[in-house]
Structure formats: structure tokens, C-alpha cells
Design an enzyme around this catalytic site. Sequence first.
Site, PDB file in Angstrom:
ATOM      1  N   THR A 195       0.809  -1.206   0.000  1.00 52.44           N
ATOM      2  CA  THR A 195       0.000   0.000   0.000  1.00 52.44           C
ATOM      3  C   THR A 195       0.848   1.264   0.000  1.00 52.44           C
ATOM      4  OG1 THR A 195      -1.713  -1.177   1.222  1.00 52.44           O
ATOM      5  CG2 THR A 195      -1.848   1.222   1.196  1.00 52.44           C
ATOM      6  N   LYS A 228      -1.357  -0.976  -4.106  1.00 50.88           N
ATOM      7  CA  LYS A 228      -2.661  -0.358  -3.865  1.00 50.88           C
ATOM      8  C   LYS A 228      -2.428   1.073  -3.391  1.00 50.88           C
ATOM      9  CE  LYS A 228      -5.618  -1.203  -0.366  1.00 50.88           C
ATOM     10  NZ  LYS A 228      -6.687  -1.862   0.427  1.00 50.88           N
ATOM     11  N   LYS A 268      -3.727   4.641  -1.867  1.00 51.54           N
ATOM     12  CA  LYS A 268      -4.743   5.294  -1.046  1.00 51.54           C
ATOM     13  C   LYS A 268      -5.061   6.673  -1.619  1.00 51.54           C
ATOM     14  CE  LYS A 268      -5.417   2.309   2.335  1.00 51.54           C
ATOM     15  NZ  LYS A 268      -6.745   1.730   2.637  1.00 51.54           N
ATOM     16  N   LYS A 326     -12.268  -8.715   5.405  1.00 50.40           N
ATOM     17  CA  LYS A 326     -11.286  -8.446   6.453  1.00 50.40           C
ATOM     18  C   LYS A 326     -11.758  -9.125   7.724  1.00 50.40           C
ATOM     19  CE  LYS A 326      -9.539  -4.049   4.643  1.00 50.40           C
ATOM     20  NZ  LYS A 326      -9.457  -2.577   4.845  1.00 50.40           N
TER      21      LYS A 326
END
Length: 337
Positions: free
Chosen positions: A127, A150, A152, A250
Site C-alpha cells: 500500500t 494499492k 490510497k 477483512k
Amino acid sequence: MPRLSLGLATQSLRLAQPFRISGYVFDSADVLVVTLDDGMHRGRGEGAGAYYLGDDVPHMLAEIARTRAAIEAGPSREELRGILPPGGARNAVDAALWELEAARAGRPVWQLAGLETAPRAIVTTFTVSADTPEKMAAKATGYVGARSLKVKLTGELALDLERVAAIRAARPDVWLGVDGNQGFVRADLDPLVAGLTRHDVSLLEQPLARGRDAELQGYTSPIPIAGDESLLSLADLAGATGRFDVVNIKLDKCGGLTEGLLMAAEARRLGLGVMVGTMIGTSLATAPGFVLGQIADLVDLDGPTFLAEDCTPSVVYAQGTLHAGPDVWGSGTATAA
């Protein structure tokens, strides 16, 4: 199952550097560690909860205090789903029950979970937290060997597209996904998706706020849209079709590996893709997700990489992959302390 001794400990995990997403900046993460002991065998689990639901350590401790007698009575993992609601407390207890069950059976968790072969190293995303485009591109370049990133985003449309453009220019070789973390509104979707398409982005995660999911009904996007904050547990999946293409499971949201496996099966039945993600936590928290990741389409289990110091033994990140060895959790050999 005989009566159990329940142990609780809290930890404040320091991050190596601040982590920014839409609406939040984190420099530490508090977690709850649960131990279940039957006098001969032991099980452990870690829960972080979900910050956007108020599911923090005090809330998790209160949930366990309320249900302590039922937990110490030695429930099955399925019975636990009726004792604790989805969330971090159930996740921690569920993981401890899995490891305890494995130790009693003398078999690793992956076998109890129904996997046919021993877990393999799996590709995970790494991330890039929100910052200036230049700093994000440098961070992306610093993930040497990463195959999947990924990004943000913060809901600042023009700036977010500059961020994605900078990262794609710096890393033309990687699979790229973005996470809106509820930061956008419906009017942003067309220009957002058009811009992401230009930069070969393969996943758009949670663009709209939880509770605004109906605005996605029937929306056609060339980029698959994943639900995260909008899809907490098994009960939420019935409303996912027509709005989301992928379910981000999750364990801190849904309440553990037991429910996570049920969610994966239901997502497949509904024709949805399966992603497994994580909150920030140690390798102990990551290992159950690694088991689920064996049957997922997308894996985002880089939580320990944000920490200044992880627990030991720890999971291994190498060449863009993650591997959680049997020494980390769930080997089937854990004995009582």
C-alpha cells in the site's frame, strides 16, 4: 470442549511512519491479543477492530467482558458466531479457537480449514499511503520486487488522478489498484473511472461512503469495484450484487476466519470476486488471513510492513509475495504455557 482460561493483553503498535487515507492519519495502532488455554494446549489471536465503526480496544474489551463466561465455557467456532457479533473481539477469539483446535487435533489450521495442500507464498499488494504525487511515486519505486500496489486516495479528484499518474509512470510494471476509503461522491465516479482507466488501474475499492451503496446500483464500470466498509460480514453480501464486483473480506470486520470462509463461499455463489484484506496489525493477525488468501482472487495483507517492529516469529515478504510459516500461528503444536 472443556472450560478454558481466557487471557487478554493490549498492545500499542508504533508505525514506522504516518499512514494517511481519506479522512484519517495514523501513527500507531492499538490491538487486543487473546489467549485461550485448556491446561494442555493454547490458542492465540489478535484483533484490531475497525476504526470507522468505533470498534477500538476499549470496545473489544467490553465485548469480551460481557461474554467472558460463555467464551470460557469452551464454545465451538460456530457457536462463537452466536456469542459475539462481527468485529475485532470475535476475530481475536476465533483465531485463538482455531489455533487451540489445531493443537488438540495435532493438525495445522490449513488442514482444518479444508485446504487440500499446504499454503503457498501468495502475491500481495503493498500500500502507498496518501501524500504528494512525488512522494507517492518515490514510495512506489521503493517497493522493490513488488508485483502489486494499492494506492490510497483522499477524494480530491484532480489530485488523486495526479497521484495515480505519477505512480503509474514510476511503476509501469505492476498491477495497480486504488482505494477511495469512502472519500468520493456519485458525481465523481465518471471522471474518476475515466482517469483510472487511462492509467491501467485494475481495481477501484470503496469509492462511496458506507450507506450510499444504492447509488452504485446498475453503475457500469470497466474497472471492477470492490466493497470494503460497505460489506462487513456475511449478512451484508445479499445486497452486494449489482453494486460491487468484488468483496474485500477483512477478519477484523467480519469476526474471524470462520466467517471469512463462509463469506468467500457465498461471494463465489453470487458471482463476486474474493479479496482478503487486513487492518494494521502484527504477523499474528496476518496469519489467519494468509489461510483465507489461499482461495482469494486478490490479496492485500501488508499490515505488518507498516510497523516499526513486528512480533516474532513473523511472516515473510519476498519478491512481492507473502508467506506465513507454521511457526507464526496455527501449526497444530501449540502447548499451554
